[in-house]
Design a protein around this motif. Structure first.
Motif, PDB file in Angstrom:
ATOM      1  N   CYS A  43       0.849  -1.201   0.000  1.00 62.81           N
ATOM      2  CA  CYS A  43       0.000   0.000   0.000  1.00 62.81           C
ATOM      3  C   CYS A  43       0.882   1.248   0.000  1.00 62.81           C
ATOM      4  O   CYS A  43       0.610   2.230  -0.693  1.00 62.81           O
ATOM      5  CB  CYS A  43      -0.910   0.011   1.224  1.00 62.81           C
ATOM      6  SG  CYS A  43      -2.199  -1.252   1.207  1.00 62.81           S
ATOM      7  N   LEU A  44       1.958   1.188   0.772  1.00 65.78           N
ATOM      8  CA  LEU A  44       2.920   2.297   0.812  1.00 65.78           C
ATOM      9  C   LEU A  44       3.641   2.453  -0.523  1.00 65.78           C
ATOM     10  O   LEU A  44       3.917   3.575  -0.953  1.00 65.78           O
ATOM     11  CB  LEU A  44       3.939   2.067   1.930  1.00 65.78           C
ATOM     12  CG  LEU A  44       3.420   2.182   3.366  1.00 65.78           C
ATOM     13  CD1 LEU A  44       4.456   1.654   4.350  1.00 65.78           C
ATOM     14  CD2 LEU A  44       3.069   3.632   3.701  1.00 65.78           C
ATOM     15  N   VAL A  45       3.934   1.329  -1.184  1.00 69.32           N
ATOM     16  CA  VAL A  45       4.588   1.377  -2.493  1.00 69.32           C
ATOM     17  C   VAL A  45       3.691   2.088  -3.510  1.00 69.32           C
ATOM     18  O   VAL A  45       4.140   2.955  -4.268  1.00 69.32           O
ATOM     19  CB  VAL A  45       4.931  -0.047  -2.988  1.00 69.32           C
ATOM     20  CG1 VAL A  45       5.393  -0.020  -4.453  1.00 69.32           C
ATOM     21  CG2 VAL A  45       6.012  -0.670  -2.115  1.00 69.32           C
ATOM     22  N   VAL A  46       2.404   1.727  -3.532  1.00 68.86           N
ATOM     23  CA  VAL A  46       1.459   2.368  -4.462  1.00 68.86           C
ATOM     24  C   VAL A  46       1.328   3.853  -4.142  1.00 68.86           C
ATOM     25  O   VAL A  46       1.333   4.701  -5.047  1.00 68.86           O
ATOM     26  CB  VAL A  46       0.078   1.675  -4.390  1.00 68.86           C
ATOM     27  CG1 VAL A  46      -0.945   2.446  -5.222  1.00 68.86           C
ATOM     28  CG2 VAL A  46       0.176   0.238  -4.881  1.00 68.86           C
ATOM     29  N   ALA A  47       1.234   4.181  -2.854  1.00 65.52           N
ATOM     30  CA  ALA A  47       1.131   5.587  -2.454  1.00 65.52           C
ATOM     31  C   ALA A  47       2.368   6.361  -2.894  1.00 65.52           C
ATOM     32  O   ALA A  47       2.271   7.483  -3.417  1.00 65.52           O
ATOM     33  CB  ALA A  47       0.951   5.694  -0.939  1.00 65.52           C
ATOM     34  N   SER A  48       3.534   5.762  -2.702  1.00 65.37           N
ATOM     35  CA  SER A  48       4.779   6.414  -3.100  1.00 65.37           C
ATOM     36  C   SER A  48       4.815   6.648  -4.604  1.00 65.37           C
ATOM     37  O   SER A  48       5.237   7.713  -5.072  1.00 65.37           O
ATOM     38  CB  SER A  48       5.971   5.547  -2.678  1.00 65.37           C
ATOM     39  OG  SER A  48       7.182   6.119  -3.122  1.00 65.37           O
ATOM     40  N   ALA A  49       4.372   5.651  -5.367  1.00 68.25           N
ATOM     41  CA  ALA A  49       4.340   5.795  -6.832  1.00 68.25           C
ATOM     42  C   ALA A  49       3.440   6.960  -7.246  1.00 68.25           C
ATOM     43  O   ALA A  49       3.794   7.744  -8.128  1.00 68.25           O
ATOM     44  CB  ALA A  49       3.845   4.491  -7.459  1.00 68.25           C
ATOM     45  N   LEU A  50       2.299   7.069  -6.595  1.00 65.75           N
ATOM     46  CA  LEU A  50       1.348   8.133  -6.942  1.00 65.75           C
ATOM     47  C   LEU A  50       1.816   9.507  -6.484  1.00 65.75           C
ATOM     48  O   LEU A  50       1.342  10.531  -6.989  1.00 65.75           O
ATOM     49  CB  LEU A  50      -0.023   7.829  -6.333  1.00 65.75           C
ATOM     50  CG  LEU A  50      -0.754   6.627  -6.936  1.00 65.75           C
ATOM     51  CD1 LEU A  50      -2.024   6.322  -6.138  1.00 65.75           C
ATOM     52  CD2 LEU A  50      -1.098   6.879  -8.401  1.00 65.75           C
ATOM     53  N   LEU A  51       2.742   9.547  -5.530  1.00 68.75           N
ATOM     54  CA  LEU A  51       3.266  10.827  -5.042  1.00 68.75           C
ATOM     55  C   LEU A  51       4.621  11.171  -5.661  1.00 68.75           C
ATOM     56  O   LEU A  51       5.238  12.170  -5.286  1.00 68.75           O
ATOM     57  CB  LEU A  51       3.388  10.791  -3.509  1.00 68.75           C
ATOM     58  CG  LEU A  51       2.064  10.736  -2.742  1.00 68.75           C
ATOM     59  CD1 LEU A  51       2.303  10.549  -1.259  1.00 68.75           C
ATOM     60  CD2 LEU A  51       1.240  11.998  -2.989  1.00 68.75           C
ATOM     61  N   THR A  52       5.069  10.333  -6.618  1.00 68.36           N
ATOM     62  CA  THR A  52       6.308  10.634  -7.330  1.00 68.36           C
ATOM     63  C   THR A  52       6.153  11.938  -8.097  1.00 68.36           C
ATOM     64  O   THR A  52       5.094  12.214  -8.666  1.00 68.36           O
ATOM     65  CB  THR A  52       6.649   9.498  -8.327  1.00 68.36           C
ATOM     66  OG1 THR A  52       6.729   8.269  -7.625  1.00 68.36           O
ATOM     67  CG2 THR A  52       7.973   9.774  -9.028  1.00 68.36           C
TER      68      THR A  52
END
Length: 343
Positions: free
Chosen positions: A197-206
């Motif tokens: 979930c953190l990985v997806v969030a990080s991708a979207l906040l790139t």
């Protein structure tokens, strides 16, 4: 020395194949493991001979010859320098991520985050080795004086960047969305852990530096909206501060987040014995107080959304009878608590 030079050339060729050849489609876990082992060997060569000018010149000359040969085989080939040997495993990882022919089975290994199993100073399998590379890149981010500490954590930030790189490659290589969807389904849908979930969030906040990156984020958001279970898991597992950042950044996420909150609210029923709203289902289990926290975070993320959300909740309250009596309408009680927080 002859064997060292031969191995050096072979590893440079390996990096080129990993990044640019369709042969990786035939690779299996054992092949991947050997590739990372050879990349690690070159890192050892760098550490051993970087302070020896005579041998370093010999190694550099060998790399020049190998680079020249590879330029004729692979259009757009990037030369490997002696200094590059110090990060050979990283170059291999990036090359594989940028190769659209890499099998999904190996991509899942690259995104695995199991703790590294070390035996006699060596990693027992390629999963542990890849996890170690991600941890090293994470450590570099943490130690960099120019980098703010990420809200998602360094490991997730590194993998979020990896995810966006892979999406960009898949989208740029083909107009067929099914391949990209298959990648996301295989790598993310089977990994409903808080870390992913953190990985997806990080991708979207790139940081969006190009139209292509924006397109990749839109694709990820559209895919996420179709995966209701995963989206609900994200909204329940991630800190509200992080969800607020996502809502600020993406209208699509903001709308999906709001829909999830309203869905959770419909699963609440008022317990006369407890004197509060409780969940009828337990998956995910979100309390009334937590729901207020989520709604408050959503409204703070985008003040222009406040009026629209409040009007929607008020309409739902009216459909319940529009009575200002606690326990009769979850929508009325949510509005009442949100107004208290607002004041």
């Amino acid at each position: 020395m002859e064997a060292v030079l031969k191995n050096l050339s072979s590893t440079a060729e390996l990096l080129a194949v990993a990044a640019r050849s369709s042969e990786v489609e035939q690779w299996d876990k054992q092949t991947l493991s050997r590739a990372f082992a050879w990349a690690g060997y070159c890192e050892h060569i760098f550490c051993r001979f970087q302070g020896n000018p005579a041998i370093r010149r010999i190694l550099e000359r060998q790399l020049q010859l190998t680079n020249f040969s590879l330029q004729a085989v692979f259009p757009g080939y990037t030369d490997v320098s002696f200094t590059d040997l110090s990060r050979c495993q990283h170059l291999l990882l990036v090359g594989l991520l940028n190769n659209p022919e890499l099998p999904i089975s190996l991509m899942k290994i690259l995104f695995d985050t199991k703790p590294g199993n070390i035996k006699h100073g060596h990693y027992e399998d390629v999963t542990s080795m890849c996890s170690h590379i991600i941890q090293c890149k994470s450590a570099c981010k943490i130690l960099s004086p120019l980098t703010d500490l990420s809200a998602v954590g360094a490991d997730a930030e590194v993998q979020g960047s990896m995810l966006m790189e892979r999406l960009h490659v898949l989208q740029s290589q083909s107009s067929d969305a099914s391949q990209t969807q298959h990648f996301l389904n295989s790598v993310l849908l089977e990994c409903e852990s808080e870390h992913f979930c953190l990985v997806v969030a990080s991708a979207l906040l790139t940081q969006k530096n190009s139209d292509a990156q924006t397109a990749s984020m839109d694709f990820l958001l559209d895919w996420l909206k179709q995966k209701d279970v995963l989206l609900q898991h994200m909204c329940s597992a991630l800190p509200t501060s992080l969800l607020q950042d996502l809502a600020k950044e993406h209208l699509k996420f903001r709308n999906a987040y709001c829909d999830i909150l309203k869905k959770w609210a419909t699963n609440l029923e008022y317990s006369i014995n407890d004197g509060e709203w409780v969940q009828r289902s337990t998956n995910p289990s979100v309390s009334f107080q937590k729901l207020i926290e989520h709604f408050s975070a959503l409204l703070e993320a985008c003040p222009s959304t406040r009026r629209t959300v409040e009007e929607e909740l008020n309409t739902l309250k009216i459909s319940d009878g529009d009575l200002d009596v606690r326990g009769l309408s979850v929508w009325g009680d949510l509005l009442s608590e949100m107004y208290k927080c607002k004041s």
